[in-house]
Design an enzyme around this catalytic site. Structure first.
Site, PDB file in Angstrom:
ATOM      1  N   ASN A 117      35.192  65.957 -55.585  1.00  0.00           N
ATOM      2  CA  ASN A 117      36.505  66.367 -55.183  1.00  0.00           C
ATOM      3  C   ASN A 117      36.303  66.979 -53.734  1.00  0.00           C
ATOM      4  O   ASN A 117      36.630  67.970 -53.369  1.00  0.00           O
ATOM      5  CB  ASN A 117      37.040  67.479 -56.113  1.00  0.00           C
ATOM      6  CG  ASN A 117      38.617  67.385 -56.023  1.00  0.00           C
ATOM      7  OD1 ASN A 117      39.153  66.619 -54.908  1.00  0.00           O
ATOM      8  ND2 ASN A 117      39.359  68.124 -56.473  1.00  0.00           N
TER       9      ASN A 117
ATOM     10  N   HIS B  92      44.068  75.163 -58.861  1.00  0.00           N
ATOM     11  CA  HIS B  92      44.300  74.171 -60.048  1.00  0.00           C
ATOM     12  C   HIS B  92      45.346  74.445 -61.144  1.00  0.00           C
ATOM     13  O   HIS B  92      45.830  73.711 -61.673  1.00  0.00           O
ATOM     14  CB  HIS B  92      42.815  74.118 -60.770  1.00  0.00           C
ATOM     15  CG  HIS B  92      41.783  73.487 -60.073  1.00  0.00           C
ATOM     16  ND1 HIS B  92      41.021  73.688 -59.022  1.00  0.00           N
ATOM     17  CD2 HIS B  92      41.567  72.078 -60.282  1.00  0.00           C
ATOM     18  CE1 HIS B  92      40.178  72.870 -58.742  1.00  0.00           C
ATOM     19  NE2 HIS B  92      40.614  71.721 -59.324  1.00  0.00           N
TER      20      HIS B  92
END
Length: 492
Positions: A344, A375
């Site tokens: 990521n 998240h």
């Protein structure tokens, strides 16, 4: 074939295909939008190139298609996306430059967190693989990135910025059309990634490739005139990776469910080392869906002509400016740090730019916490963050105290790399398992069955080994800025 779960918040047009393939409708909608975006991207690059149409037309097309994809995939939940975009624009236009980055960060992260909380109650453990929170997370990154770069450009002195910050600063606020296009364009609305506003505008205006080529001496790379690189080869290569990842997802991922690792019968009847090995296999099996989504998103941007990063020493063109993963570096990582740097990637860059380089205290810990908050609010994310911080500090202590002993010969270096690779890959499975399981009960059950061995070993390392102090990243940046200022004065 069993009927696929009828789960989606978006269009039900493709439900017959979902039933035929036995794949949940939300996943079908996601893939359909991305494949259509891929075709649209090729068309966009060829027929709506900067030489054929104005920037306004390119902005409008990219925005309208992006809005359509959002509504198709997420239905009325896409309203959250548009609300956040409009709030972000209001702050950008009205807030003072000294506070624009603060207000943008608080509002974007606050709204995202509220949506994460509501998402838990809406979906709970029946969580959709793809829902509106994904685009909201990417848009949060873009809003805050833009705000910080505006603050750097209009509110700070050039000599106080790093070379990268100076490259990315913005001197004017975007227009409404530019702002919508940056946040909602069809190349990144579904799966990202976040890119820098300056790079995106250069792409829309047709300056993106030339700008990157001018950053290197292309004449020394063997070219007698400014080249015009095509992304076709990079797109085909990434689509091949996407296809392989999809096959692995449909086979390997489904064959090794993460829930099996906390099955009581499995825990009671399987030796510790076998369970540790199975945890590694489960970790490997959970990766293909990320490889698939991120590589396909990268291919979509490249197909539109966006993502060119420059020329290497051999004169080869590279289209990895927006790449979110480096699979080879992930699978061969010899430290948790290297692993995180290649997983990521664009989110890691965002965390660095808005948090790690800017907070005055505990940059590593605060960056991990921001990552978890971004998240979502599931407890598993925070178990992963705490364990990840512990492992990061412990591995740093080991590396600082012992790595130099293994650099005296090639053989010792190979032994060190093999040992650290083995430990890193096993530790990653232990760290990220709660991230996949989400809830407290299975996480505690897993860690108890593993005797909390990574936690215990990491704490022992931190208690026994001396911790060498490191310069705070802000101090490092200040030193770099000072060196840049001195260098500039010498050149003058």
């Amino acid at each position: 074939m069993a009927e696929a779960p009828y789960r989606t918040t978006g269009s039900t047009l493709l439900h017959p295909l979902s039933q035929l393939l036995g794949i949940p409708l939300d996943q079908i909608n996601f893939v359909a939008c991305q494949l259509f975006a891929l075709l649209a991207a090729f068309w966009f690059r060829i027929y709506l190139s900067p030489s054929n149409v104005s920037s306004v037309v390119r902005h409008a097309f990219a925005t309208l298609f992006g809005i359509y994809f959002a509504v198709f995939c997420f239905g009325w939940y896409s309203i959250h996306i548009f609300v956040l975009v409009l709030m972000g624009y209001g702050i950008m236009k009205c807030a003072s430059i000294p506070n624009i980055h603060r207000y943008s960060f608080v509002v974007a992260m606050g709204y995202l967190t509220l949506c994460h909380i509501s998402r838990v109650f809406i979906f709970y453990n029946g969580i959709l693989t793809t829902d509106f929170s994904g685009p909201l997370m990417i848009i949060t990154q873009k809003i805050t990135t833009l705000a910080f770069q505006l603050h750097d450009g209009l509110g700070r002195k050039a000599e106080d910025l790093t070379a990268e910050q100076n490259r990315l600063v913005l001197k004017t606020r975007p227009s409404f059309v530019e702002y919508l296009s940056y946040l909602l364009n069809f190349m990144s609305i579904i799966a990202g990634p976040c890119s820098n506003y300056k790079d995106y505008i250069a792409f829309i205006e047709g300056r993106h490739v030339h700008m990157k080529l001018l950053e290197v001496n292309w004449k020394q790379k063997g070219y007698d005139r400014l080249p015009d690189p095509s992304p076709t080869g990079a797109v085909i290569y990434k689509l091949c990776i996407t296809f392989v990842s999809l096959l692995l997802f449909l086979t390997l991922t489904k064959a090794y469910p993460v829930t099996y690792i906390v099955d009581s019968q499995f825990i009671n009847n399987t030796p510790f080392l076998s369970r540790l090995g199975y945890l590694y296999i489960i970790t490997q099996a959970s990766k293909p869906k990320y490889y698939f989504a991120w590589t396909l998103a990268d291919a979509v941007n490249n197909a539109a002509g966006y993502g060119f990063s420059g020329v290497d020493e051999q004169g080869n063109f590279h289209w990895d400016l927006l790449s979110n993963i480096n699979i080879w570096n992930i699978e061969t990582a010899t430290s948790f740090k290297i692993y995180l740097e290649n997983w990521n990637i664009q989110t890691a860059a965002w965390l660095k730019r808005v948090c790690y380089e800017r907070v005055p205290w505990y940059p590593t810990a605060l960056t991990f916490i921001l990552s978890a908050l971004w998240h979502g609010v599931y407890p598993g994310y925070y178990f992963t963050v705490v364990t990840g911080m512990l492992v990061t500090f412990a591995s740093r202590a080991i590396r600082n105290n012992y790595r130099h002993y293994f650099l005296s010969s090639k053989l010792l270096k190979v032994i060190y790399d093999i040992a650290t690779w083995f430990v890193t890959q096993l530790a990653v499975g232990y760290i990220v398992a709660p991230f996949v399981m989400l809830n407290v009960e299975p996480t505690i059950k897993l860690y108890k069955s593993m005797y909390f061995h990574v936690h215990v070993l990491s704490l022992l390392v931190l208690l026994v080994l001396p911790i060498k102090p490191r310069d705070h990243p802000m101090k490092q940046l200040q030193n770099q800025a000072t060196q840049n200022s001195v260098q500039n004065k010498k050149e003058e």
